[in-house]
Design a protein around this motif. Structure first.
Motif, PDB file in Angstrom:
ATOM      1  N   VAL A  16     -75.398  -0.499 -19.683  1.00 50.18           N
ATOM      2  CA  VAL A  16     -75.459   1.220 -19.452  1.00 50.18           C
ATOM      3  C   VAL A  16     -74.939   0.886 -17.684  1.00 50.18           C
ATOM      4  CG1 VAL A  16     -76.526   3.489 -19.199  1.00 50.18           C
ATOM      5  CG2 VAL A  16     -76.704   1.845 -21.301  1.00 50.18           C
TER       6      VAL A  16
ATOM      7  N   SER B 172     -79.513   1.860 -29.336  1.00 50.14           N
ATOM      8  CA  SER B 172     -80.210   1.344 -28.125  1.00 50.14           C
ATOM      9  C   SER B 172     -80.422   0.475 -28.598  1.00 50.14           C
ATOM     10  CB  SER B 172     -80.826   2.326 -27.316  1.00 50.14           C
ATOM     11  OG  SER B 172     -81.971   1.784 -28.265  1.00 50.14           O
TER      12      SER B 172
ATOM     13  N   ILE C 296     -75.984   7.451 -16.860  1.00 55.37           N
ATOM     14  CA  ILE C 296     -76.867   8.073 -17.985  1.00 55.37           C
ATOM     15  C   ILE C 296     -76.911   9.823 -16.817  1.00 55.37           C
ATOM     16  CG2 ILE C 296     -78.383   8.698 -19.281  1.00 55.37           C
ATOM     17  CD1 ILE C 296     -79.303   6.096 -19.325  1.00 55.37           C
TER      18      ILE C 296
ATOM     19  N   CYS D  22     -70.906   3.298 -19.697  1.00 55.73           N
ATOM     20  CA  CYS D  22     -70.995   1.582 -20.249  1.00 55.73           C
ATOM     21  C   CYS D  22     -69.919   0.346 -20.253  1.00 55.73           C
ATOM     22  CB  CYS D  22     -71.100   0.957 -21.682  1.00 55.73           C
ATOM     23  SG  CYS D  22     -72.495   2.614 -22.256  1.00 55.73           S
TER      24      CYS D  22
ATOM     25  N   ILE E 179     -73.587   8.161 -21.463  1.00 50.97           N
ATOM     26  CA  ILE E 179     -73.934   6.905 -21.543  1.00 50.97           C
ATOM     27  C   ILE E 179     -72.458   6.592 -20.757  1.00 50.97           C
ATOM     28  CG2 ILE E 179     -75.164   5.076 -22.337  1.00 50.97           C
ATOM     29  CD1 ILE E 179     -76.706   6.975 -24.458  1.00 50.97           C
TER      30      ILE E 179
END
Length: 160
Positions: free
Chosen positions: A130, A38, A133, A112, A110
């Motif tokens: 992002v 992250s 999720i 993106c 996740i």
């Protein structure tokens, strides 16, 4: 500095195991990776690192999207399939999250959109914004010193 020494040193950093997925020209592509982290909470950003000769590199550059699937300790076979460690062809069923292909049963999926791309050494770093999720319960699949691992049961620590 010797390449093996560098690899051995990096192998002492225990990581989770992910499968990076993307879709280009109607075909789903995936690759096992542990180079993921992250970056930012605001905006929500992650980074993945893809080697220059990986087939998925051009697919992510084309699609401008990717998904990070953080594998559970029950998904070692999926990791091995996408790492090319299992040579016989296996049919893999993908789920969808916000229209992107994801690995069913992953602890975290996740999705993106690529917000930046940086070539560093023999890898390309993709910064992903992002977009969605999905979480599942379970324990992570881990990788340490070149081997798959799993969490040991927690022991209560009593301080005196």
């Amino acid at each position: 500095m010797d390449d093996r020494l560098f690899r051995n040193a990096m192998g002492t950093f225990a990581t989770g195991v992910t499968v990076i997925t993307t879709e280009a020209e109607g075909e789903v592509h995936g690759m096992t990776a542990n180079a993921f982290m992250s970056v930012s909470l605001d905006p929500k950003l992650v980074v993945i690192s893809i080697k220059e000769n990986a087939r998925i590199l051009s697919k992510i550059q084309e699609s401008k999207t990717f998904a990070v699937n953080i594998l559970s300790d029950e998904q070692q076979e999926e990791s091995m399939i996408f790492a090319g460690q299992i040579k016989e062809k296996r049919k893999v069923a993908f789920g969808r999250l916000s229209g992107q292909p994801v690995v069913p049963g992953a602890l975290a999926q996740i999705t993106c959109e690529v917000s930046a791309e940086h070539v560093e050494g023999d890898h390309t770093l993709f910064i992903g914004k992002v977009t969605d999720i999905h979480l599942e319960d379970g324990n992570p699949l881990l990788f340490y010193k070149g081997r798959y691992r799993s969490l040991a049961e927690e022991k209560e620590v009593v301080s005196k």
